[in-house]
Design a protein around this motif. Structure first.
Motif, mmCIF file in Angstrom:
data_model
loop_
_atom_site.group_PDB
_atom_site.id
_atom_site.type_symbol
_atom_site.label_atom_id
_atom_site.label_comp_id
_atom_site.label_asym_id
_atom_site.label_seq_id
_atom_site.Cartn_x
_atom_site.Cartn_y
_atom_site.Cartn_z
ATOM 1 N N THR A 86 -5.198 -3.603 1.805
ATOM 2 C CA THR A 86 -4.945 -3.495 3.236
ATOM 3 C C THR A 86 -4.998 -4.830 3.981
ATOM 4 O OG1 THR A 86 -5.660 -1.187 3.347
ATOM 5 C CG2 THR A 86 -5.753 -2.445 5.378
ATOM 6 N N TYR A 121 -6.454 -3.774 12.433
ATOM 7 C CA TYR A 121 -6.781 -3.112 11.168
ATOM 8 C C TYR A 121 -7.110 -1.635 11.368
ATOM 9 C CZ TYR A 121 -6.515 -7.180 8.163
ATOM 10 O OH TYR A 121 -6.036 -8.237 7.441
ATOM 11 N N SER A 133 -1.737 -6.393 3.419
ATOM 12 C CA SER A 133 -0.609 -5.521 3.778
ATOM 13 C C SER A 133 -0.199 -5.681 5.233
ATOM 14 C CB SER A 133 -0.971 -4.053 3.502
ATOM 15 O OG SER A 133 -1.879 -3.549 4.468
ATOM 16 N N THR A 185 -3.701 -0.074 11.412
ATOM 17 C CA THR A 185 -3.095 -0.092 10.079
ATOM 18 C C THR A 185 -3.761 0.914 9.152
ATOM 19 O OG1 THR A 185 -2.513 -2.430 10.336
ATOM 20 C CG2 THR A 185 -2.576 -1.561 8.097
ATOM 21 N N LEU A 186 -5.077 0.958 9.164
ATOM 22 C CA LEU A 186 -5.802 1.903 8.309
ATOM 23 C C LEU A 186 -5.509 3.350 8.696
ATOM 24 C CD1 LEU A 186 -9.306 0.246 7.819
ATOM 25 C CD2 LEU A 186 -7.668 0.838 6.026
ATOM 26 N N THR A 235 -2.231 4.225 7.151
ATOM 27 C CA THR A 235 -2.362 4.327 5.695
ATOM 28 C C THR A 235 -3.048 5.622 5.286
ATOM 29 O OG1 THR A 235 -2.419 1.912 5.453
ATOM 30 C CG2 THR A 235 -3.374 3.224 3.673
ATOM 31 N N VAL A 241 0.851 -1.194 0.000
ATOM 32 C CA VAL A 241 0.000 0.000 0.000
ATOM 33 C C VAL A 241 0.885 1.243 0.000
ATOM 34 C CG1 VAL A 241 -1.758 1.293 1.261
ATOM 35 C CG2 VAL A 241 -1.852 -1.204 1.190
#
Length: 266
Positions: free
Chosen positions: A79, A120, A82, A123-124, A127, A66
């Motif tokens: 994602t 997540y 990733s 992580t998001l 990102t 990503v």
């Protein structure tokens, strides 16, 4: 020598409830209790081996790398994988050890699906920050240089940091949580790069989640006239275990008398 009892009491206050929760969660289950963690370790190791092959680098990049320059819809599609794509310029054993330790503790303390959800979210957050930072440009504090748009996101490390902070909050290990945050701040001060800033963003997102949970818990307690009573909250939570979160009651630890149960709302 006189300081040893005080240090021991401090350690028990900090890690006693966490150790008791982990021990209860692993009792008689082991592999079943760590199914998500072991899968994550195996998947990360497999991805590392594949992406270091001449034939495997391109597929891994297409499915799990990503970057801020990617269209948002493509970044969101990539994602899920990733999270298990380790950085090529770092030793993979470090990533595997972090996943095994932090994911393992989180899975036992939080449950499989909540662990995955927090991972997540962290992580998001990282990102999305990269995209916003590049758009703002290097002229502002949260801004990033345009070249960072081509840098691959942090992989599992943002999830590991976010989970560590969340577990520390749930288990009231305040000193350990503060050390994690401090370490990430020092990382950015020493080497200000995209990975470090994504780690701080992941922490900020998880702290927001923790704050919302605390606020909702206080509101729920204020509406419940029996809040604080001995049995008014029995059956609430995910699994009807008698705690609002569904997690088993935490225990403080006494080295002479063993575990002493106390209810934890988080």
């Amino acid at each position: 020598m006189s300081r040893l009892p005080a240090l021991r009491r401090a350690a028990v206050r900090e890690w006693g409830p966490l150790c008791a929760t982990v021990r209860r969660g692993l009792a008689g289950r082991w592999v079943r209790a760590l199914a998500l963690t072991l899968t994550a370790v195996a998947l990360t190791a497999t991805v590392q081996v594949v992406q270091n092959q001449g034939w495997g680098y391109r597929p891994v990049q297409s499915l799990g790398a990503v970057r801020a320059e990617d269209p948002l819809w493509l970044a969101l599609l990539r994602t899920p994988l990733s999270l298990f794509v380790p950085a090529l310029d770092l030793p993979v054993w470090g990533a595997l050890a972090q996943i095994l330790l932090v994911f393992g503790i989180a899975e036992v303390c939080l449950g499989r699906w909540r662990t995955l959800a927090v991972a997540y979210v962290a992580t998001l957050a990282g990102t999305l920050y990269a995209r916003i930072g590049v758009a703002l440009g290097p002229g502002t504090f949260p801004g990033l240089p345009a070249s960072d748009a081509q840098v691959v996101d942090t992989g599992p490390s943002a999830a590991v940091v976010g989970l560590a902070v969340y577990v520390c909050h749930r288990q009231r290990a305040w000193f350990t949580g503060a050390l994690v945050v401090l370490a990430m701040v020092v990382e950015v001060l020493v080497k200000d790069n995209l990975a470090g800033r994504e780690h701080l963003t992941a922490i900020a997102a998880v702290l927001v989640v923790c704050g919302v949970r605390e606020w909702l818990g206080r509101r729920s307690g204020a509406r419940d006239p029996g809040a604080g009573g001995s049995g008014a909250l029995q059956g609430l939570g995910d699994g009807g275990s008698g705690t609002r979160s569904g997690a088993p009651p935490m225990r403080s630890w006494n080295f002479r008398r063993g575990p002493t149960q106390r209810t934890s709302w988080w």
